[in-house]
Each structure stands twice: as structure tokens, then as C-alpha cells.
Motif scaffolding. Structure first.
Motif, PDB file in Angstrom:
ATOM      1  N   VAL A  32      -9.117  -1.111   2.392  1.00 60.71           N
ATOM      2  CA  VAL A  32      -7.716  -0.946   1.704  1.00 60.71           C
ATOM      3  C   VAL A  32      -7.956  -1.007   0.223  1.00 60.71           C
ATOM      4  O   VAL A  32      -7.319  -0.220  -0.491  1.00 60.71           O
ATOM      5  N   GLY A  33      -8.665  -1.948  -0.274  1.00 57.50           N
ATOM      6  CA  GLY A  33      -8.805  -2.409  -1.878  1.00 57.50           C
ATOM      7  C   GLY A  33      -9.246  -0.886  -2.311  1.00 57.50           C
ATOM      8  O   GLY A  33      -8.644  -0.605  -3.541  1.00 57.50           O
ATOM      9  N   PRO A  83      -0.743  -2.313  -9.321  1.00 57.43           N
ATOM     10  CA  PRO A  83       0.509  -1.495  -8.774  1.00 57.43           C
ATOM     11  C   PRO A  83       1.961  -1.752  -9.497  1.00 57.43           C
ATOM     12  O   PRO A  83       2.087  -2.609 -10.188  1.00 57.43           O
ATOM     13  N   ALA A  84       2.772  -0.721  -9.255  1.00 54.73           N
ATOM     14  CA  ALA A  84       3.765  -0.708 -10.313  1.00 54.73           C
ATOM     15  C   ALA A  84       4.482  -2.104 -10.281  1.00 54.73           C
ATOM     16  O   ALA A  84       4.878  -2.628  -9.474  1.00 54.73           O
ATOM     17  N   PHE A 120       0.551  -1.243  -0.177  1.00 53.08           N
ATOM     18  CA  PHE A 120      -0.122   0.010   0.010  1.00 53.08           C
ATOM     19  C   PHE A 120       0.955   0.972   0.043  1.00 53.08           C
ATOM     20  O   PHE A 120       0.541   2.322  -0.663  1.00 53.08           O
ATOM     21  N   THR A 121       1.735   1.263   0.770  1.00 48.93           N
ATOM     22  CA  THR A 121       2.842   2.463   0.927  1.00 48.93           C
ATOM     23  C   THR A 121       3.340   2.798  -0.466  1.00 48.93           C
ATOM     24  O   THR A 121       3.767   3.781  -0.744  1.00 48.93           O
ATOM     25  N   GLU A 164      -8.363   3.783  -5.801  1.00 38.48           N
ATOM     26  CA  GLU A 164      -8.578   5.345  -5.654  1.00 38.48           C
ATOM     27  C   GLU A 164      -7.142   5.985  -6.098  1.00 38.48           C
ATOM     28  O   GLU A 164      -7.052   6.842  -6.952  1.00 38.48           O
ATOM     29  N   LEU A 165      -6.353   5.426  -5.332  1.00 39.41           N
ATOM     30  CA  LEU A 165      -4.746   5.813  -5.643  1.00 39.41           C
ATOM     31  C   LEU A 165      -4.368   5.570  -7.020  1.00 39.41           C
ATOM     32  O   LEU A 165      -3.726   6.384  -7.818  1.00 39.41           O
TER      33      LEU A 165
END
Lengths: 171, 689, 120
Positions: free
Chosen positions: B116-117, B134-135, B65-66, B122-123
């Protein structure tokens, strides 16, 4: 016979675990009483007590017990038993009840007794100096009649005025 | 060899929570206008640290997440992405989610995956304008098929040593992959006279046999790829030799399945070096660390400090006892002893101050939670509120700070909920649409004063009186404003028209008052209809030790806090006057002060003495002066405050007890309570009510 | 005993690295940022320096550059700890004079293995 001026018990937190059958006996007026030995921290003589304003007459005040401030209750005044004299024979039993240390003035301390279940009879409903709801039974040994008191229940009860319910919630 | 790194978990969590707080504070201060690289870099670094630690210690959910946060922040700090309220908002909410993730990791549970999801999505959508994975960890290119071995030509450039690399190390590592034959090529070696010992002139031809994959070989040279010429060819002639370029063999990022561009497009990120050197700003964010001096700081368990404070307290008592014992001796004969005792007194005082100051923390500790709370609450209630704080660096004892947090929170909530009006109402009343809340802290005399003020509608005197009458409280129209405001401290009192889930249930103000009084403090209210309200909280600086004046009343000793004592005198008969039904006053210069006979007040035995035959001590608390009649002045000493409530209960008018040098207990008078009881007698005068 | 300098502003990371390496027989000193690390490096010659990239006061890359200016550290192995696996950071590090890097997260065994390879 008597275990004067000695520290007997501990924090009293695990006192309730086993059924108490060891009692410290003491006299108030003409009666003999017994309390669970595990609640007794030590026995002292009667020392200078600092008065507390706004306290009932049976709360004599507070003493310094090795750096801790401990309130002192005179059971003879509270239950109007005998005459409350303060001399070199006056004894104070230091109790550890409900995570607090409290002192009570009595006429004299007798001894520590072990009582078997057979020696303990149920408490009758007669009115004695101590309200019967605090009496757990009557101990009979030889010719003695010992009034067994639930000292923790007694000390924490509202009419002893030792604890302030609202202040407890702030701890 | 298994090494247990769980022992470092606690530190990691502590750090991470601090880091989160710093991130949050910085995000709250961030506005599109003030978003410079330095500010964002600080936030980035905090996220980066958390990610690094989380990954190392195996807290995958936190790390993953971070990583998203970090990616977004990275774009913002490099200027690639503008900082708009959208980013600030999603980052703030991410901080909350991250906190939950940390809690879950710490407690060994799973965080709410749905929450969290959602935020992760959203991020991602903020990042890419579309959902994406994610990357992507760059997928390495498929390994070349293993052959019977490799022929390697390793030709370091001359400056290889300058990077601290050692060909021998590399050769050794190669040898661990399989049997090697190494031949050193000295062709480029110049004459001794021309030799630069810091340069590398050697090259090596190596045959590495075995079935290890090409990647493993390339891995060995990973650090030096750009400092050498490298050729790796399979031993068996399988396919045309593929010379590996000396340039980056870093795998090309495979585009994620979604049509969105890769999260890490190769780019040179020009990080301004000044941004990194903005140390002052960044370390300020780490609020939990006091301004770092040369020595840095260490974490200490609070129990250790508490135990230190207790020990110092005992030392003070012992020193007082020695002083007492010595007072009976002839100072001339025992000159050295007295000098020693005097020195001891000074040393004890210094030690005590030093120890007490270890427990002092800036009140900012408590204030720091409010910007966020005010922001969220105002938004929730449809109001516009600006928070102004001052005196954040005022230091208070740690235990006091912890215990005023809740009362302050309640007061702030109340102010926003009931005090500050909705923007339309404010404008209609000629005020700024945005309400202002002021939180301030300062030292005044021996006290800390904390104020919570707002410019809202103020208290409604009529409503309060009506409500009080309804509840059967004694009220009268003639009561002063101050007295009326005090009514809201009654249990269950609330004039709020509706009960919101924030406040209005009336369980608040009386608890606030109780909590503050338990700290030996006092609460006062000032209010002006339509203009606003101010709650003033007064607290003692420290809970443990007090400079006191000991006085004798009847046969007891009482302690008066020295900071409250103005003067003492023996009044002349004509200075003392009785006022019918009011009591006695004493005239001191031009003031008439109420006279309280402490013997009477504390219901002590003994005959009542006339004031002019006793001593009168003038004390002051909460802006009011009172004269206390006592029998005798005994002395002045430092006393250690012992709680009465530990084994007994709170006594009105008494703030605590202490043990004197002779072992006796003396009660400490709560001057504030005396003053207050005099002003608002509950029933009758005195504490025996 | 070979002495290593570990530099990281995260206390937990620093402690972990120090503890791990110490258990492998290395002697480890710690610094929380580049400035202190540089001071320590000037006073004592370390056999290897491990440093994080993102640190306050002086970041890892600047530290590496500064260390390379010191005569004692011209050839000392300087390893960067980085979470970024992209090529730019590594390139930047190498250009500053770093010997190599370790990608976070790493487990203790990886750390020890790498250090042992470098200084034996």
C-alpha cells in the motif's frame, strides 16, 4: 418390534460423534445384519424402480423419494445371499450416508437393538458374504448373531459403484 | 446513545466492490485520446463514493488511500492534468491495491502495508512530482485565547431566509455555548406596508459569557458567514477588537513540509454540468444492475431465488400430475375442469418463465473480467493481444455463468500463452503484430453458444498425434482433424514445449471439458494451422426445466428434449438398411441417418423389434442427425430436471432424471452424448462400453 | 413527526443516515439521486432535505437550485453532505441556495445533533 415406514434419523452428519450402540437389524439370506440406526432415514416397501442403463445388476435403478432421485441397491444380488425375490414383503431401507440418500433392498427388517460393549465381539477374519473390512464386529444377543456392518464405508466404497470420484470433484 | 452502524457494512462492501469493478472497466476503456471529462468524472465519482463510505464507517486505511486516487482523478477531470498512460497505469494498479484494502477491512485484518505504501508513494509522486504527505487536512489557525466571553453583533443580510437558515436556530445554538444576553435590534425594520415578509430586517447584539473559544462561536455561524455581517469581539478588553470579516473564514491551507505545492490549491473548478448529466454512460458502468426501468432494483439473496425456482419446479410436477389424472376423464363431462387445467398449464408456464428469467444474467458478467486479464497476461508474455467481445448481453442462467467462468479463463489463457505468437513471429508470418482474441455468446436453438477464438498459430496436428501416441492413446493417421483436436481433452495432455506458470501443466483442457459436460454442455474445437483456433461451447439455456417428449422403450419411459426432436415416423421396411460393420441406417427423404435402437443402447430387456414395426424419432444435436428407435410415443410435457448425481453418479447418455405425473422416475436422454458416442465410440457402440 | 428526505447514491450511506435519524425519532424518506428526490419533493413537503453532492443524473448542487425554485421549498433547510472541506464547494452550495453542510465523515451522533439543531 419393527419400525416400518417411518422416518427415523436425520442428516446423519453428526452420526459419527458418539459410538453407535443402537442398531437396525435386518436379514439377508440366512444371516442377520445390523447397521447404525443413525444412518437409517426410513424404511419402505419395494416400489417401482426405474432402471439405469450401464449399471451393474445389483443396482436396480432409481426411485422417486418425495421428489428426490435415489438409487437402489439390492444387497442380496451384490453379496449373492439368498434369492432376490420381489414381493409384498420385500423391504427397502433408505440410508443417509456421506450426504447422500441411498436405498438398499433386504429380505426383511427385524428390530432396533441396543447393544452394550460387552455384547459386541470383534469380527473374525472368516469370509462372509460381506467383505470383512466393512464388518465392525459381531453382536451377540440371546441366541442371535448379528453381523454389524459399517454401512457408510460399504456404500461409499468403489465396488459399490454408487459414486463417481471424478464427478464428486465437480460439486 | 450508541448506534451500531456495522449493520450497513455489508452493503458498503458490496457497493464498493461494484464501484471498483466499474472504475476498472472504465480505466481499461480509457485512452489518452478518449479521456473526456465525462468518462473521468464517472471514475472520480466511484472513488469518491468509496472514500465517503469508508470514512463514515471507519475504514481509515481505505479512506486515506482512496483520497489519493480521488485527488489525482479530480485533477484529471478538471483538465488540470492530462490523461496519459502513466496516470491510467498507476490508477489501474491502485484499483488492485484498493481491492486488497477492502478485503482486509472486510476480514478485519491489516493489508500489506508495504504494498500500500509503495503505491501511495507512487500516486503522490505522480501528483506532485515529489513525495509529500497526503492532502493536508487544513490546520485551523490557532484559536484566539479564550476570554471572559464574547460580544457578538449578528446582522443577517436581507436574503438570509432564502437559504433556509433561521436566526432563531443560530441564537439557540449560541445559547448552548454559555449564558447569553440577547438584544434585538429592530432599527432596520420598515413600515408594515413596505415590509417584505421574506426578508430579514433584524439584527442582534449578543453577549456570550464564559470561556468558550472563539472557534466555537465562529462554528455556529459557519453556514451563514457570507449571508451576514458578523462581529465577534472579546468581552474583556484583552486586545484591540478583531472584527471577523464576513468573507470566508475557512482556514488557509498550511503548506505541507515538503517543497511541493499544496495538494488543493484554491481554484475554481469549472465542472461542466453536462458531465454530471451523462447518466446513461455512468449507469452502464454499474453492470450488476440491469438497465434500470422505472422501478429501480433490489438486491435479493440467491438462496431466495433458488428456493423460488424449486417451488416452481414442484408446481410443474404437480400440474403434470393433475393433467395425468384428468386424462382419464371424459372431457365433455368435465369441460370446466379441463378448461381450468388448461389455464393452469398456461399460468404455470408463464410463472416458470418469469422465475427463470430472474436468474438470467448477461454473460457480460463473465466476459467483463477478460479485458484486464488479457491486457496483463499479454504484457507479461510479451505479446500484443486485442480482445473483441460480442453478444455480451446474451442472458444465461446465473449458475451456468458461475460455472463457465473457470473453463473460459483457462481457454483464454491457453490461447494467449500458446496460440498467439510473439509480435515478431506474427509479422514474419504476414500477420498483424497484434493478435486478436474473440469472445462471443449467442442463443442458438435451445442452447447458448459461447466461442473463444484466436488468430494465432492454431493446433499442431502432428504434435498432438505424437503426444497422444506417446501416452498410449489410440491414434491413427487417418483420424479426421476434429477427432485429433478432441485428443487434447485427455487428462494430463499438453503439447506445450514449456510449462509456463500460466498453462502447460496439462491439467486444463480435460477439466474444462468435464466442467462443461457437467453442465450438460459440449465443447468443440476447430483449428487451422497458422490461422488460428476456435473453441465452441454449447450449453443448455437452463438447468432446471425442460420441454420433453416422453417415449416408451421396453417398460421404461424416457424423455427426449423437445428442442432436439426433428420429427418422428414409422419407417417402411425399404427405408431401413443394414450396412456391414457400420450398423443400421434409415433413409429419410434424401438423407441416410444412423439408426439407434434405444432398447439395445440402454441394454433393456425385451425382444428386438424391427424398425418398421416401431417408431423412429429423428433427433439432432451438434449439427448431426440421428434416428432413435423406440416402442411408442407417449406424449409431450414439461419436466423438471432432477439430478442423478446428487445421490448417484453421472450416467453416460443420460443428462438427468425427472418425476412423471404418476410418480415414476423417467430418465432424460442426453442427445448430444448419443450423437458424440456414435461418432467417437470409446469402445464399441452404445453406452455399455 | 418531522419528515426528512435523505438523498445519496450510495445505498450504505443512505441507509445509515436514514437509520440514524429514525432512531432519533425522525421520519425519513430516501432517494438515490437528484431526479427522484425532486419528484418526491414535489409530491410531499419535507421539513428538511439532506443530500450528497456527487450523485448521478442530478448532483446535489443542481438539486438544491431546483428545490429552491419550488414555492414549498423556498425556506426549507437544505443541507449538503460533502467530503470536501475546501471552501469552493461550500461556496458553490451556498450560492445554489443551500442552508449549510455536513462534512463527511460524520458519526451518527454528529448527524443527529445537527439535524436537531436545525429542525428541533
Amino acid at each position: 418390534m419393527s419400525t416400518a415406514s417411518s422416518e427415523i434419523s436425520d442428516s446423519g452428519t453428526h452420526a459419527a460423534a458418539s459410538s453407535p450402540n443402537e442398531f437396525l437389524t435386518f436379514t439377508l439370506g440366512d444371516e442377520e445384519y445390523g447397521v447404525d440406526i443413525l444412518k437409517v432415514q426410513e424404511i419402505r416397501g419395494y416400489d417401482t424402480v426405474t432402471r439405469i442403463p450401464d449399471a451393474p445388476d445389483f443396482i436396480k435403478g432409481v426411485i422417486n423419494l418425495r421428489g428426490t432421485i435415489v438409487p437402489v441397491v439390492d444387497m442380496r444380488l451384490k453379496f449373492k445371499l439368498g434369492r432376490a425375490e420381489y414381493n409384498e414383503f420385500t423391504v427397502m431401507i433408505i440410508l443417509n450416508v456421506a450426504h447422500r440418500v441411498v436405498g438398499m433392498v433386504v429380505d426383511g427388517v427385524s428390530d432396533v437393538l441396543q447393544l452394550t460393549p460387552e455384547q459386541i465381539r470383534p469380527a473374525p477374519e472368516f469370509g462372509s458374504g460381506v467383505n470383512s473390512k466393512f464388518i465392525t464386529g459381531i453382536g451377540a444377543l440371546d441366541n442371535r448373531m448379528l453381523i454389524l456392518v459399517d454401512i457408510e464405508k460399504l456404500m461409499t466404497s468403489a465396488d459399490m459403484a454408487l459414486m463417481d470420484s471424478s464427478s464428486q470433484s465437480l460439486q | 446513545m450508541a448506534i451500531d452502524i456495522t449493520r450497513f457494512h455489508q452493503t458498503f462492501f458490496e457497493e464498493s466492490y461494484e464501484g471498483l469493478d466499474a472504475m476498472e472497466a472504465a480505466l481499461l476503456r480509457l485512452t489518452p485520446a478518449s479521456a473526456d471529462a465525462e468518462a473521468i468524472n464517472g471514475i472520480f465519482r466511484a472513488a469518491h463514493s468509496i472514500k465517503g463510505g469508508a470514512a463514515t464507517f471507519g475504514f481509515k486505511a481505505v479512506a486515506d488511500f482512496t483520497h489519493l486516487l480521488e485527488t489525482l482523478l479530480d485533477e484529471m477531470r478538471s483538465g488540470e492534468r492530462e490523461t496519459t498512460p502513466v496516470e491510467i497505469d498507476v490508477l489501474l494498479r491502485s484499483v488492485d491495491v484498493l481491492r486488497n484494502l477492502l478485503n482486509a477491512a472486510r476480514d478485519g485484518q491489516n493489508a500489506d502495508a508495504a504494498v500500500v505504501g509503495r503505491l501511495a508513494d507512487e500516486l503522490a509522486s505522480v501528483l506532485h512530482g515529489g513525495s509529500t504527505s497526503p492532502a493536508a487536512a487544513s490546520a485551523p489557525p490557532a484559536s484566539a485565547p479564550a476570554s471572559e466571553g464574547w460580544r457578538i453583533r449578528f446582522e443577517p443580510k436581507a436574503q438570509l431566509f432564502a437559504s433556509g437558515n433561521d436566526p432563531v436556530r443560530i441564537l439557540r445554538e449560541l445559547a448552548s455555548l454559555g449564558p447569553t444576553t440577547v438584544r434585538c435590534d429592530t432599527a432596520a425594520l420598515p413600515d408594515l406596508t413596505d415590509l417584505n415578509p421574506e426578508a430579514c430586517y433584524l439584527a442582534w447584539d449578543i453577549e456570550l459569557r464564559g470561556s468558550c473559544p472563539r472557534d466555537a462561536v465562529m462554528e455556529v455561524f459557519a453556514w451563514v458567514e457570507d449571508e451576514c455581517h458578523l462581529m465577534v469581539a472579546p468581552l474583556a478588553p484583552v486586545a484591540p477588537a478583531q472584527p471577523a470579516a464576513a468573507t470566508a473564514t475557512a482556514p488557509v491551507p498550511t503548506p505541507p513540509p515538503a517543497p511541493a505545492p499544496a495538494a488543493e490549491p484554491p481554484k475554481v473548478v469549472p465542472l461542466a454540468a453536462p458531465a454530471r448529466e451523462a447518466a446513461a454512460g455512468d449507469t452502464r458502468e454499474r453492470r450488476s444492475e440491469p438497465p434500470r426501468g422505472e422501478g429501480g432494483s433490489i438486491r435479493i439473496a440467491t438462496e431466495k431465488i433458488d428456493s423460488l425456482v424449486n417451488l416452481v419446479g414442484e408446481l410443474v410436477i404437480t400440474q403434470a400430475m393433475l393433467q395425468q389424472l384428468a386424462s382419464g376423464l371424459d372431457p365433455v363431462q368435465h369441460e370446466k375442469l379441463f378448461a381450468g387445467l388448461s389455464q393452469l398449464d398456461r399460468n404455470t408456464r408463464s410463472l416458470q418463465e418469469a422465475v427463470m428469467s430472474t436468474r438470467m444474467l448477461p454473460v457480460d458478467f463473465v466476459f467483463s473480467r477478460f479485458p484486464r486479464m488479457v491486457r496483463d497476461l499479454a504484457a507479461k508474455l510479451g505479446k500484443q493481444v486485442r480482445l473483441v467481445t460480442s453478444g455480451e448481453q446474451t442472458e444465461i442462467d446465473k449458475s451456468v455463468i458461475e460455472r463457465i467462468a473457470d473453463p473460459l479463463t483457462h481457454l483464454v489463457r491457453n490461447a494467449i500463452d500458446h496460440g498467439i505468437e510473439k509480435p515478431e513471429q506474427r509479422v514474419a508470418a504476414g500477420k498483424d503484430a497484434t493478435g486478436t482474441m474473440r469472445l462471443s455468446a449467442s442463443h442458438q436453438g435451445g442452447h447458448i453458444v459461447v466461442e473463444v477464438a484466436d488468430d494465432g498459430r492454431g493446433l499442431d496436428r502432428g504434435r498432438i498425434l505424437a503426444k497422444a501416441a506417446e501416452r498410449g492413446l489410440p491414434v491413427a493417421e487417418s483420424m479426421s482433424d476434429a477427432e485429433v483436436w478432441q485428443l487434447i481433452f485427455a487428462p494430463g495432455f499438453s503439447t506445450a514445449a514449456e510449462v509456463t506458470d500460466v498453462s502447460g501443466r496439462g491439467v486444463g483442457m480435460d477439466v474444462v471439458k468435464k466442467n462443461i459436460e457437467a453442465l450438460n454442455g459440449a465443447v468443440d474445437i476447430a483449428s487451422e494451422a497458422g490461422k488460428g483456433m476456435r473453441v465452441t461451447i454449447r450449453l443448455p439455456l437452463t438447468l432446471a426445466i425442460l420441454d420433453g417428449m416422453s417415449v416408451a422403450v421396453a417398460d421404461e419411459i424416457f424423455i427426449l428434449p423437445l428442442s432436439s426432436v426433428v420429427e418422428s415416423l414409422q419407417p417402411r421396411p425399404e427405408q431401413v438398411k443394414r450396412i456391414a460393420q457400420e450398423g443400421t441406417v434409415v433413409r429419410v427423404r434424401n438423407e441416410y441417418l444412423p439408426l439407434i435402437d434405444l432398447r439395445e443402447w440402454f441394454v433393456l430387456p425385451g425382444p428386438k423389434m424391427a424398425a418398421h414395426q416401431s417408431i423412429v424419432v429423428i433427433v439432432e444435436a451438434e449439427g448431426k442427425k440421428v434416428a432413435l428407435q423406440i416402442d411408442d410415443l407417449v406424449g409431450q410435457q414439461q419436466v423438471v430436471i432432477k439430478s442423478l448425481e446428487t445421490n448417484y453418479r453421472r450416467v453416460r447418455g443420460i443428462s438427468g432424471a425427472t418425476i412423471l405425473g404418476d410418480g415414476r422416475v423417467a430418465l432424460i436422454v442426453d442427445i448430444g452424448a448419443v450423437v458424440r458416442l456414435l461418432a467417437h465410440p470409446a469402445n464399441g457402440v452404445g453406452i455399455a462400453a | 413527526m418531522s419528515r426528512i428526505l435523505a438523498v445519496d447514491d450510495s445505498t450504505s450511506m443512505r441507509q445509515m443516515v436514514a437509520f440514524t435519524l429514525k432512531s432519533a425519532g425522525f421520519d425519513v424518506a430516501e432517494a438515490p439521486d437528484g431526479v427522484e428526490a425532486l419528484e418526491m419533493a414535489k409530491k410531499e413537503k419535507f421539513k428538511l432535505v439532506l443530500c450528497d453532492v456527487n450523485m448521478p443524473k442530478m448532483d446535489g448542487i443542481t438539486l438544491v437550485k431546483a428545490l429552491r425554485q419550488l414555492p414549498d421549498y423556498k425556506f426549507t433547510p437544505l443541507l449538503m453532505l460533502t467530503t470536501e472541506s475546501g471552501p469552493e464547494k461550500k461556496l458553490e452550495g451556498k450560492q445554489a441556495g443551500a442552508t449549510g453542510w455536513l462534512v463527511k465523515p460524520f458519526n451518527p451522533e454528529q448527524l443527529i445533533a445537527t439535524i436537531q439543531k436545525v429542525i428541533g
